[in-house]
Design an enzyme around this catalytic site. Structure first.
Site, PDB file in Angstrom:
ATOM      1  NE  ARG A   1      -4.222  -1.672   0.481  1.00 20.31           N
ATOM      2  CZ  ARG A   1      -5.312  -1.460   1.208  1.00 20.31           C
ATOM      3  NH1 ARG A   1      -5.479  -0.323   1.813  1.00 20.31           N
ATOM      4  NH2 ARG A   1      -6.234  -2.380   1.289  1.00 20.31           N
TER       5      ARG A   1
ATOM      6  NE  ARG B   1      -7.235   5.686   2.699  1.00 22.46           N
ATOM      7  CZ  ARG B   1      -8.086   4.887   3.331  1.00 22.46           C
ATOM      8  NH1 ARG B   1      -9.295   5.327   3.647  1.00 22.46           N
ATOM      9  NH2 ARG B   1      -7.733   3.685   3.688  1.00 22.46           N
TER      10      ARG B   1
ATOM     11  NE  ARG C   1     -10.002   7.972  -2.170  1.00 22.33           N
ATOM     12  CZ  ARG C   1     -11.293   8.220  -2.020  1.00 22.33           C
ATOM     13  NH1 ARG C   1     -11.759   9.442  -2.126  1.00 22.33           N
ATOM     14  NH2 ARG C   1     -12.124   7.231  -1.779  1.00 22.33           N
TER      15      ARG C   1
ATOM     16  CG  ASP D   1      -8.952  -2.695  -3.970  1.00 23.83           C
ATOM     17  OD1 ASP D   1      -8.313  -2.092  -3.102  1.00 23.83           O
ATOM     18  OD2 ASP D   1      -9.740  -3.632  -3.711  1.00 23.83           O
TER      19      ASP D   1
ATOM     20  CE1 TYR E   1     -13.149  -6.651   1.952  1.00 24.07           C
ATOM     21  CE2 TYR E   1     -11.478  -8.224   1.261  1.00 24.07           C
ATOM     22  CZ  TYR E   1     -11.856  -7.132   2.021  1.00 24.07           C
ATOM     23  OH  TYR E   1     -10.951  -6.524   2.850  1.00 24.07           O
TER      24      TYR E   1
HETATM   25  O1  CP3 Z   1       0.212   0.862  -3.246  1.00 27.70           O
HETATM   26  C1  CP3 Z   1      -0.321  -0.268  -3.316  1.00 27.70           C
HETATM   27  O2  CP3 Z   1      -0.063  -1.201  -2.522  1.00 27.70           O
HETATM   28  C2  CP3 Z   1      -1.181  -0.579  -4.525  1.00 27.70           C
HETATM   29  C3  CP3 Z   1      -2.563  -0.552  -4.422  1.00 27.70           C
HETATM   30  C4  CP3 Z   1      -3.436  -1.470  -3.586  1.00 27.70           C
HETATM   31  C5  CP3 Z   1      -4.670  -1.029  -3.080  1.00 27.70           C
HETATM   32  N1  CP3 Z   1      -5.330  -2.086  -2.535  1.00 27.70           N
HETATM   33  C6  CP3 Z   1      -5.169   0.353  -3.168  1.00 27.70           C
HETATM   34  C7  CP3 Z   1      -6.208   0.816  -2.230  1.00 27.70           C
HETATM   35  C8  CP3 Z   1      -3.326  -2.830  -3.259  1.00 27.70           C
HETATM   36  C9  CP3 Z   1      -2.172  -3.792  -3.524  1.00 27.70           C
HETATM   37  C10 CP3 Z   1      -4.542  -3.213  -2.609  1.00 27.70           C
HETATM   38  C11 CP3 Z   1      -4.835  -4.567  -2.149  1.00 27.70           C
HETATM   39  C12 CP3 Z   1      -6.014  -4.831  -1.315  1.00 27.70           C
HETATM   40  N2  CP3 Z   1      -7.249  -4.226  -1.359  1.00 27.70           N
HETATM   41  C13 CP3 Z   1      -6.075  -5.860  -0.352  1.00 27.70           C
HETATM   42  C14 CP3 Z   1      -4.971  -6.839  -0.063  1.00 27.70           C
HETATM   43  C15 CP3 Z   1      -3.902  -6.260   0.779  1.00 27.70           C
HETATM   44  C16 CP3 Z   1      -4.323  -6.039   2.199  1.00 27.70           C
HETATM   45  O3  CP3 Z   1      -4.248  -4.876   2.621  1.00 27.70           O
HETATM   46  O4  CP3 Z   1      -4.655  -7.005   2.882  1.00 27.70           O
HETATM   47  C17 CP3 Z   1      -7.352  -5.816   0.233  1.00 27.70           C
HETATM   48  C18 CP3 Z   1      -7.884  -6.713   1.338  1.00 27.70           C
HETATM   49  C19 CP3 Z   1      -8.099  -4.776  -0.421  1.00 27.70           C
HETATM   50  C20 CP3 Z   1      -9.510  -4.405  -0.208  1.00 27.70           C
HETATM   51  C21 CP3 Z   1      -9.654  -2.987   0.181  1.00 27.70           C
HETATM   52  N3  CP3 Z   1      -9.438  -1.913  -0.650  1.00 27.70           N
HETATM   53  C22 CP3 Z   1     -10.066  -2.467   1.427  1.00 27.70           C
HETATM   54  C23 CP3 Z   1     -10.398  -3.313   2.645  1.00 27.70           C
HETATM   55  C24 CP3 Z   1     -10.072  -1.072   1.333  1.00 27.70           C
HETATM   56  C25 CP3 Z   1     -10.532  -0.092   2.362  1.00 27.70           C
HETATM   57  C26 CP3 Z   1      -9.676  -0.047   3.548  1.00 27.70           C
HETATM   58  C27 CP3 Z   1      -8.489   0.829   3.341  1.00 27.70           C
HETATM   59  O5  CP3 Z   1      -7.373   0.438   3.706  1.00 27.70           O
HETATM   60  O6  CP3 Z   1      -8.697   1.938   2.875  1.00 27.70           O
HETATM   61  C28 CP3 Z   1      -9.632  -0.748   0.032  1.00 27.70           C
HETATM   62  C29 CP3 Z   1      -9.447   0.597  -0.528  1.00 27.70           C
HETATM   63  C30 CP3 Z   1      -8.103   0.953  -1.065  1.00 27.70           C
HETATM   64  N4  CP3 Z   1      -7.386   0.183  -1.917  1.00 27.70           N
HETATM   65  C31 CP3 Z   1      -7.394   2.158  -0.819  1.00 27.70           C
HETATM   66  C32 CP3 Z   1      -6.199   2.080  -1.541  1.00 27.70           C
HETATM   67  C33 CP3 Z   1      -5.120   3.120  -1.646  1.00 27.70           C
HETATM   68  C34 CP3 Z   1      -7.866   3.324   0.013  1.00 27.70           C
HETATM   69  C35 CP3 Z   1      -9.101   3.850  -0.600  1.00 27.70           C
HETATM   70  C36 CP3 Z   1      -9.213   5.329  -0.786  1.00 27.70           C
HETATM   71  O7  CP3 Z   1      -8.347   5.983  -1.344  1.00 27.70           O
HETATM   72  O8  CP3 Z   1     -10.293   5.770  -0.401  1.00 27.70           O
END
Ligand code: CP3
Length: 362
Positions: free
Chosen positions: A29, A33, A42, A79, A155
């Protein structure tokens, strides 16, 4: 498709267990944010999916952490939930609440209706991969990724994040036949999705089994590991004559490392509950390890962050320096970086990891 020549191959060498001058580092990640420039892009995009589906925005945010820190790999900005979205479940990111599906899969009819999606619906992801490869100008390699079949199933059935996994485990225990059907479709979809990312320019691919660790021991093997193996068996091993390493990360999977060491992949990601020295003894040179700093360390002050980074490197032990494959580490966090992380604390981490890992080889 031709791309600029790769300049920093430390991440790819470490994936293959080859000696490097220092331990490569990237952060799960890393684009997100905690970076003010991410929040600005964003806001321009209007929503998370607005960001992820726009090739220019996705390219821009992928490169943001690399502009700040000397990281050794980039990861596609997207994602894991894009795949179930393409299956028709209707993905929404509700502000402050995380992801939500409009049409979760909770009964026999909806499981039977599932199909491997047409990869054309995910063209925006593959276009982003190609665009990012060009924009990187060969600086570091680009990692593509997907969720594991089981983590996606969580999910898809729950319809959102969950504390207890009640709905997905109800299906698993009461209708294992339905769960197997769902996981088989997910595995084939994930394999097609990762292969298309490889074709578009991804230089490594990672499977996030973020919720494998919530399963009972036997259920982990039957419903998570077996389907991760089904994905791996279908992946392209090389592209244009270059090997494509495969990384598998199971959060909370430390107790299953011996079985995971049998997977047909190059790298195993581990969280902070794992002792890296013990894990190294267990997997030997057969797998590179990736991890495993607790992301909460980044809330301490820079000197403490540096000390914790040193502790991670020391627990893995002296890196090998000979020719051929040997025990190797890729430095990472044990899970995604928190949105509350101060960006300058990340500088302290990357600097300490590079400095101490060079010293270990001197
Ligand atoms: O920089 C990176 O790592 C690349 C991008 C990336 C995102 N999600 C962007 C994202 C990656 C590799 C993921 C993987 C992901 N997404 C996983 C597996 C890794 C882990 O953390 O276990 C999972 C379970 C998700 C599902 C997901 N997406 C959730 C639960 C959420 C909300 C919770 C959170 O942390 O915000 C997201 C949203 C998300 N995916 C964001 C980002 C940058 C934040 C959303 C936003 O900008 O509003």
């Amino acid at each position: 498709m031709t791309f600029p020549t790769l300049q920093n191959d430390s991440f790819l060498r470490a994936c293959h267990g080859l000696a490097t001058d220092y331990t490569p580092i990237w952060l799960m990640r890393q684009a997100g944010r905690y970076l003010p420039e991410y929040r600005a892009t964003r806001a321009q995009a209007g929503s998370f999916m607005g960001l992820a589906t726009n090739v220019n925005f996705a390219t821009e945010v992928t490169l943001q952490p690399l502009a700040r820190y000397p990281l050794d790999a980039a990861i596609l900005f997207s994602d894991i939930l894009t795949v179930p979205d393409a299956m028709g479940l209707g993905l929404n990111f509700v502000n402050g609440e995380g992801p939500r599906f409009e049409r979760p899969v909770r009964d026999e009819a909806s499981v039977r209706a599932l199909q491997v999606p047409d990869m054309n619906q995910l063209k925006y992801v593959f276009d982003a991969v190609t665009s990012i490869r060009h924009a990187l100008q060969g600086r570091v390699p680009l990692i593509g990724f997907s969720g594991s079949p089981w983590t996606l199933a969580c999910y898809m059935v729950e319809g959102a994040g969950s504390d207890d996994y009640r709905l997905v485990k109800t299906m698993l225990y009461s209708r294992p036949d339905l769960m197997h059907h769902l996981l088989a479709i997910n595995a084939d979809a994930v394999a097609a999705y990762l292969n298309a990312q490889i074709d578009a320019g991804a230089q490594a691919v990672m499977i996030f089994d973020s919720w494998g660790g919530v399963l009972a021991d036997a259920a982990f093997h039957t419903f998570s590991l077996a389907y991760t193996a089904r994905v791996l068996s279908q992946l392209k091993r090389s592209h244009g004559g270059v090997d494509i390493p495969r990384l598998v990360f199971t959060k909370g999977g430390g107790q299953w490392l011996a079985q995971m060491a049998q997977l047909d992949c190059e790298v195993l990601g581990v969280d902070w509950t794992v002792n890296l020295g013990a894990a190294r003894t267990l997997v030997g040179a057969s797998k590179t390890l990736q991890g495993n700093l607790d992301p909460n360390v980044l809330f301490a002050q820079p000197p403490q962050i540096a000390a914790e980074a040193v502790a991670v490197l020391d627990s893995f032990g002296k890196p090998h320096s000979g020719p051929g494959r040997g025990p190797s580490l890729i430095f990472n966090l044990g899970h995604g970086i928190s949105q509350h992380t101060p960006p300058d604390h990340v500088s302290a981490l990357v600097e300490a990891a590079h400095r101490h890992s060079r010293a270990l080889r001197a």
